[in-house]
Design a protein around this motif. Structure first.
Motif, PDB file in Angstrom:
ATOM      1  N   VAL A  56     -68.940   2.370  78.833  1.00 31.51           N
ATOM      2  CA  VAL A  56     -68.381   1.883  80.100  1.00 31.51           C
ATOM      3  C   VAL A  56     -67.122   1.082  79.777  1.00 31.51           C
ATOM      4  CG1 VAL A  56     -68.813   0.444  82.127  1.00 31.51           C
ATOM      5  CG2 VAL A  56     -70.680   1.789  81.124  1.00 31.51           C
ATOM      6  N   PHE A  57     -66.062   1.315  80.533  1.00 34.53           N
ATOM      7  CA  PHE A  57     -64.773   0.683  80.237  1.00 34.53           C
ATOM      8  C   PHE A  57     -64.353  -0.253  81.373  1.00 34.53           C
ATOM      9  CE2 PHE A  57     -64.820   4.830  78.192  1.00 34.53           C
ATOM     10  CZ  PHE A  57     -64.400   4.530  76.905  1.00 34.53           C
ATOM     11  N   PRO A  58     -63.557  -1.267  81.040  1.00 32.75           N
ATOM     12  CA  PRO A  58     -62.948  -2.068  82.102  1.00 32.75           C
ATOM     13  C   PRO A  58     -61.862  -1.251  82.798  1.00 32.75           C
ATOM     14  CG  PRO A  58     -62.106  -2.751  79.962  1.00 32.75           C
ATOM     15  CD  PRO A  58     -63.143  -1.701  79.695  1.00 32.75           C
ATOM     16  N   ASP A  59     -61.421  -1.683  83.977  1.00 33.18           N
ATOM     17  CA  ASP A  59     -60.362  -0.951  84.684  1.00 33.18           C
ATOM     18  C   ASP A  59     -59.113  -0.812  83.822  1.00 33.18           C
ATOM     19  OD1 ASP A  59     -61.912  -0.554  86.806  1.00 33.18           O
ATOM     20  OD2 ASP A  59     -61.025  -2.103  88.085  1.00 33.18           O
ATOM     21  N   GLU A  60     -58.648  -1.937  83.324  1.00 28.02           N
ATOM     22  CA  GLU A  60     -57.466  -1.963  82.458  1.00 28.02           C
ATOM     23  C   GLU A  60     -57.934  -2.196  81.031  1.00 28.02           C
ATOM     24  OE1 GLU A  60     -53.698  -2.419  82.925  1.00 28.02           O
ATOM     25  OE2 GLU A  60     -54.307  -1.039  84.511  1.00 28.02           O
ATOM     26  N   PRO A  61     -57.277  -1.620  80.029  1.00 27.33           N
ATOM     27  CA  PRO A  61     -57.667  -1.910  78.650  1.00 27.33           C
ATOM     28  C   PRO A  61     -57.592  -3.416  78.366  1.00 27.33           C
ATOM     29  CG  PRO A  61     -56.088  -0.107  78.721  1.00 27.33           C
ATOM     30  CD  PRO A  61     -56.157  -0.678  80.106  1.00 27.33           C
ATOM     31  N   GLU A  62     -58.634  -3.912  77.726  1.00 29.71           N
ATOM     32  CA  GLU A  62     -58.663  -5.336  77.343  1.00 29.71           C
ATOM     33  C   GLU A  62     -59.021  -5.448  75.859  1.00 29.71           C
ATOM     34  OE1 GLU A  62     -60.072  -8.185  80.943  1.00 29.71           O
ATOM     35  OE2 GLU A  62     -61.630  -7.128  79.841  1.00 29.71           O
ATOM     36  N   PRO A  63     -58.215  -4.850  74.986  1.00 25.39           N
ATOM     37  CA  PRO A  63     -58.586  -4.832  73.568  1.00 25.39           C
ATOM     38  C   PRO A  63     -58.562  -6.227  72.964  1.00 25.39           C
ATOM     39  CG  PRO A  63     -56.322  -4.137  73.842  1.00 25.39           C
ATOM     40  CD  PRO A  63     -56.878  -4.283  75.224  1.00 25.39           C
ATOM     41  N   THR A  64     -59.462  -6.442  72.022  1.00 23.87           N
ATOM     42  CA  THR A  64     -59.428  -7.684  71.240  1.00 23.87           C
ATOM     43  C   THR A  64     -59.059  -7.354  69.790  1.00 23.87           C
ATOM     44  OG1 THR A  64     -61.800  -7.509  70.829  1.00 23.87           O
ATOM     45  CG2 THR A  64     -61.107  -8.877  72.690  1.00 23.87           C
ATOM     46  N   SER A  65     -58.630  -6.105  69.596  1.00 21.03           N
ATOM     47  CA  SER A  65     -58.228  -5.647  68.273  1.00 21.03           C
ATOM     48  C   SER A  65     -56.907  -4.901  68.400  1.00 21.03           C
ATOM     49  CB  SER A  65     -59.322  -4.706  67.747  1.00 21.03           C
ATOM     50  OG  SER A  65     -58.898  -4.068  66.577  1.00 21.03           O
ATOM     51  N   VAL A  66     -55.939  -5.244  67.573  1.00 21.68           N
ATOM     52  CA  VAL A  66     -54.661  -4.532  67.606  1.00 21.68           C
ATOM     53  C   VAL A  66     -54.418  -3.890  66.241  1.00 21.68           C
ATOM     54  CG1 VAL A  66     -53.330  -6.633  67.031  1.00 21.68           C
ATOM     55  CG2 VAL A  66     -52.169  -4.690  68.077  1.00 21.68           C
ATOM     56  N   THR A  67     -53.975  -2.643  66.276  1.00 26.75           N
ATOM     57  CA  THR A  67     -53.571  -1.956  65.053  1.00 26.75           C
ATOM     58  C   THR A  67     -52.058  -1.808  65.078  1.00 26.75           C
ATOM     59  OG1 THR A  67     -55.648  -0.756  64.863  1.00 26.75           O
ATOM     60  CG2 THR A  67     -53.745   0.214  63.767  1.00 26.75           C
TER      61      THR A  67
ATOM     62  N   GLY B 171     -48.164  -8.010  70.321  1.00 26.30           N
ATOM     63  CA  GLY B 171     -49.477  -7.354  70.218  1.00 26.30           C
ATOM     64  C   GLY B 171     -50.572  -8.366  69.914  1.00 26.30           C
ATOM     65  N   VAL B 172     -50.289  -9.275  69.023  1.00 29.48           N
ATOM     66  CA  VAL B 172     -51.274 -10.311  68.669  1.00 29.48           C
ATOM     67  C   VAL B 172     -51.574 -11.177  69.892  1.00 29.48           C
ATOM     68  CG1 VAL B 172     -51.615 -12.416  67.320  1.00 29.48           C
ATOM     69  CG2 VAL B 172     -50.685 -10.363  66.213  1.00 29.48           C
ATOM     70  N   ASP B 173     -50.546 -11.587  70.583  1.00 28.01           N
ATOM     71  CA  ASP B 173     -50.751 -12.444  71.770  1.00 28.01           C
ATOM     72  C   ASP B 173     -51.669 -11.757  72.782  1.00 28.01           C
ATOM     73  OD1 ASP B 173     -49.133 -14.378  70.730  1.00 28.01           O
ATOM     74  OD2 ASP B 173     -47.338 -13.761  71.852  1.00 28.01           O
ATOM     75  N   PHE B 174     -51.473 -10.454  72.930  1.00 33.43           N
ATOM     76  CA  PHE B 174     -52.282  -9.716  73.914  1.00 33.43           C
ATOM     77  C   PHE B 174     -53.763  -9.753  73.542  1.00 33.43           C
ATOM     78  CE2 PHE B 174     -53.501  -5.411  75.782  1.00 33.43           C
ATOM     79  CZ  PHE B 174     -53.551  -5.881  77.092  1.00 33.43           C
ATOM     80  N   VAL B 175     -54.088  -9.475  72.287  1.00 35.16           N
ATOM     81  CA  VAL B 175     -55.519  -9.428  71.935  1.00 35.16           C
ATOM     82  C   VAL B 175     -56.129 -10.821  71.875  1.00 35.16           C
ATOM     83  CG1 VAL B 175     -55.359  -7.184  70.798  1.00 35.16           C
ATOM     84  CG2 VAL B 175     -55.114  -9.237  69.405  1.00 35.16           C
TER      85      VAL B 175
ATOM     86  N   TYR C 226     -50.175   6.010  75.545  1.00 34.13           N
ATOM     87  CA  TYR C 226     -50.578   5.745  76.927  1.00 34.13           C
ATOM     88  C   TYR C 226     -50.036   4.439  77.486  1.00 34.13           C
ATOM     89  CZ  TYR C 226     -54.131   2.550  74.992  1.00 34.13           C
ATOM     90  OH  TYR C 226     -54.778   1.521  74.340  1.00 34.13           O
ATOM     91  N   GLY C 227     -49.086   3.840  76.769  1.00 33.71           N
ATOM     92  CA  GLY C 227     -48.536   2.596  77.302  1.00 33.71           C
ATOM     93  C   GLY C 227     -47.336   2.170  76.486  1.00 33.71           C
ATOM     94  N   ALA C 228     -46.772   1.028  76.876  1.00 29.61           N
ATOM     95  CA  ALA C 228     -45.587   0.520  76.170  1.00 29.61           C
ATOM     96  C   ALA C 228     -45.403  -0.954  76.488  1.00 29.61           C
ATOM     97  CB  ALA C 228     -44.351   1.304  76.600  1.00 29.61           C
ATOM     98  N   ALA C 229     -44.647  -1.613  75.600  1.00 26.05           N
ATOM     99  CA  ALA C 229     -44.262  -2.996  75.877  1.00 26.05           C
ATOM    100  C   ALA C 229     -43.458  -3.004  77.174  1.00 26.05           C
ATOM    101  CB  ALA C 229     -43.432  -3.532  74.721  1.00 26.05           C
ATOM    102  N   ASP C 230     -43.678  -4.039  77.981  1.00 25.86           N
ATOM    103  CA  ASP C 230     -43.050  -4.070  79.302  1.00 25.86           C
ATOM    104  C   ASP C 230     -42.528  -5.476  79.603  1.00 25.86           C
ATOM    105  OD1 ASP C 230     -42.314  -2.961  81.742  1.00 25.86           O
ATOM    106  OD2 ASP C 230     -44.127  -3.715  82.725  1.00 25.86           O
ATOM    107  N   GLY C 231     -41.250  -5.544  80.007  1.00 28.16           N
ATOM    108  CA  GLY C 231     -40.679  -6.839  80.356  1.00 28.16           C
ATOM    109  C   GLY C 231     -40.637  -7.765  79.149  1.00 28.16           C
ATOM    110  N   LYS C 232     -40.738  -9.070  79.445  1.00 22.85           N
ATOM    111  CA  LYS C 232     -40.560 -10.053  78.378  1.00 22.85           C
ATOM    112  C   LYS C 232     -41.765 -10.117  77.451  1.00 22.85           C
ATOM    113  CE  LYS C 232     -39.419 -14.959  78.016  1.00 22.85           C
ATOM    114  NZ  LYS C 232     -40.758 -15.478  77.877  1.00 22.85           N
ATOM    115  N   ASP C 233     -42.952 -10.076  78.016  1.00 21.25           N
ATOM    116  CA  ASP C 233     -44.122 -10.216  77.148  1.00 21.25           C
ATOM    117  C   ASP C 233     -45.344  -9.410  77.615  1.00 21.25           C
ATOM    118  OD1 ASP C 233     -44.745 -11.598  79.366  1.00 21.25           O
ATOM    119  OD2 ASP C 233     -44.858 -13.570  78.429  1.00 21.25           O
ATOM    120  N   GLY C 234     -45.121  -8.451  78.505  1.00 20.74           N
ATOM    121  CA  GLY C 234     -46.275  -7.723  79.052  1.00 20.74           C
ATOM    122  C   GLY C 234     -46.443  -6.329  78.470  1.00 20.74           C
ATOM    123  N   TRP C 235     -47.422  -5.615  79.025  1.00 23.49           N
ATOM    124  CA  TRP C 235     -47.716  -4.234  78.628  1.00 23.49           C
ATOM    125  C   TRP C 235     -47.902  -3.398  79.879  1.00 23.49           C
ATOM    126  CZ3 TRP C 235     -47.135  -3.094  73.667  1.00 23.49           C
ATOM    127  CH2 TRP C 235     -47.169  -4.165  72.760  1.00 23.49           C
TER     128      TRP C 235
END
Ligand code: SF4
Ligand code: SF4
Length: 486
Positions: free
Chosen positions: A88-99, A133-137, A369-378
């Motif tokens: 089961v997945f969340p609506d938006e990806p919420e990874p706690t691991s970045v490669t 990427g680190v900030d996101f996870v 399936y995605g990309a860096a967006d704006g100043k600090d988003g995805w």
């Protein structure tokens, strides 16, 4: 029709597979019950009668009652409905691991390199992107109330070739995690051709590594060479010796070409006798990248060699693994590619597959399936995410009758695309390997459990088994000590 009694009708309560062994011997396997035993044609017929509603317990203590009691014990009869695995997945990806695919540059030119690394213009990830990427996870871990996040350094090339970003990113990630009370784990997938200074730093700062090493020096050096064509085994073995001396956690990932199959057992024995890896995984070389035109290693001879190598590994207390043979694991996905892997290309795209590390890959439109967006988003493409998440084994008609399906999970989706394009999946040469090795595992579990039946994961296996082949499974219920990258 078997003898009828007035009691309640026994109900078959498991998905059952019957796998012929030799004359009048069959492996009876109920994957969702993690149960199996070896029976004869009589038992197979009994199960068929059960399925057809043609068996009733007669309560006279006869053979049928004994068989029913045995099947109840294994939850194959009267145990209620089974629950197939369903992620089961969340609506938006919420990874706690970045490669982080830190670079496409490489200090080797391996003959079978899936990435054809070293060809074309090298691209390096910026520290700014890696930090994002680190900030996101880190943020996701806090939002999800978790106490842990993860940073993995991976290729497309050799990650240590972007040394400034690697070291600065890890320092940044450790600071961010510590300031927020999170535990941070950092893994590295590497060819282990390091300078002395890099080796010191890795042992001191990284939590574990997956090292590409093909075993015997002459086998390794036949393919894993420098741009000048020199073998790299001396450097790799030096790194392994240092890892052992420092008790540093690492796994070995062996790539087996058709030419190397006859040496597989000797190679595995060499590694087991001289080093102390937490895991050793052997995979036939993929026919992509620089290995596209090489002869296939996904053959019966690979299976024979793997069995021999497995036997040798066990003599040293090691288990040899193959990514898609993992009996007892229950999953509807093979790897994190269809489970929101959050991997960043050097140019800031989000990839869900380790083999799609830049925008020029033929399969980039599927896996990016995605990309860096704006100043600090995805920014994420919801349609692509939904499509990837739907690549589950239960949606593949071809896999429906396969006894390995709930542990294989449908195998590598990237491989399926290479073989079949976007058409209907119709199996690959790997399927035979997967089924043979999965069957071996089930028989081994029965033997370990006393030789009569297997029911539930052997503790020793549960402690080491990889939930799937990819690094994000370190988040799973049975985290491997060191994730191995496919
Ligand atoms: S196992 Fe296959 S689909 Fe999954 S990440 Fe690796 S290459 Fe991609
Ligand atoms: S048919 Fe092949 S891909 Fe499908 S579950 Fe079986 S082994 Fe895996």
């Amino acid at each position: 029709m078997r003898v009828i009694d007035t009691g309640k009708l026994p109900v078959l309560s498991a998905e059952i597979f019957v796998i012929p062994l030799e004359a009048n011997r069959f492996l009876i396997y109920a994957p969702l019950r993690r149960a199996a035993f070896v029976g004869n044609a009589g038992v197979v017929n009994f199960l068929a009668d059960l399925k057809g509603g043609r068996v009733e317990g007669c309560g006279d203590g006869g053979n049928d009652d004994e068989t029913l009691e045995f099947l109840r014990r294994l939850e194959i009869v009267d145990a209620g409905p089974e629950t197939p695995p369903h992620e089961v997945f969340p609506d938006e990806p919420e990874p706690t691991s970045v490669t982080l695919f830190l670079t496409t540059a490489c200090n080797l030119r391996c003959a079978y390199c899936y990435a054809a690394a070293g060809e074309g213009r090298a691209r390096h990830m910026s520290l700014e992107l890696a930090r994002r990427g680190v900030d996101f996870v880190v943020g996701n871990a806090l939002r999800r109330g978790e106490d842990h996040c993860e940073v993995n350094f991976h290729g497309g090339g050799e990650p240590t070739r972007n040394w400034p970003t690697l070291t600065a990113t890890l320092a940044y990630a450790r600071r961010q995690a510590e300031a927020r009370g999170l535990k941070l784990t950092a893994y590295l997938a590497t060819n282990a051709v390091f300078s002395a200074r890099q080796l010191d730093w890795i042992v001191a700062h990284i939590d574990g590594a997956s090292v590409s090493c093909d075993g015997l020096p002459e086998v390794h050096d036949a393919n894993r060479v420098t741009p000048a064509g020199q073998g790299s085994s001396a450097s790799v073995l030096r790194a392994l010796r240092r890892f052992d001396a420092e008790n540093f956690a690492y796994g070995i990932r062996m790539t087996v070409t058709a030419a190397a199959i006859p040496r597989l057992a000797d190679s595995v024995e060499y590694l087991c006798a001289n080093f102390h890896p937490g895991q050793i995984q052997a995979e036939p070389a993929y026919q992509i990248g620089r290995g596209a035109l090489a002869p296939s290693a996904e053959t019966e001879t690979f299976v024979v060699a793997f069995r021999e190598a497995q036997g040798r590994a066990r003599r040293y207390g090691h288990e040899l693994t193959f990514s898609a043979a993992r009996a007892g694991t229950l999953t509807d996905h093979f790897c994190a590619a269809t489970q929101d892997l959050f991997a960043l290309t050097p140019d800031g795209s989000v990839s869900s597959c380790y083999e799609v590390f830049d925008e020029s890959s033929p399969r980039a439109p599927i896996f990016l399936y995605g990309a860096a967006d704006g100043k600090d988003g995805w920014r994420f493409d919801r349609e692509k995410i939904a499509f990837l998440r739907r690549q589950t084994v239960d949606r593949r008609a071809y896999c429906a009758g396969c006894f390995a399906r709930w542990s294989c999970g449908g195998d590598c989706y990237h491989k399926a695309l290479v073989v079949h394009g976007e058409g209907e999946f119709a199996g690959t040469e790997r399927c035979d390997i997967i089924r043979e090795l999965t069957r071996d595992q089930i028989l081994a579990y029965i033997a370990e459990a006393g030789g009569v039946f297997w029911h539930g994961m052997p503790e020793a296996v549960a402690a080491t088994i990889e939930k799937c082949a990819c690094v994000s499974c370190a988040e799973g219920e049975n985290p491997p000590r060191v994730p191995l990258f496919v």
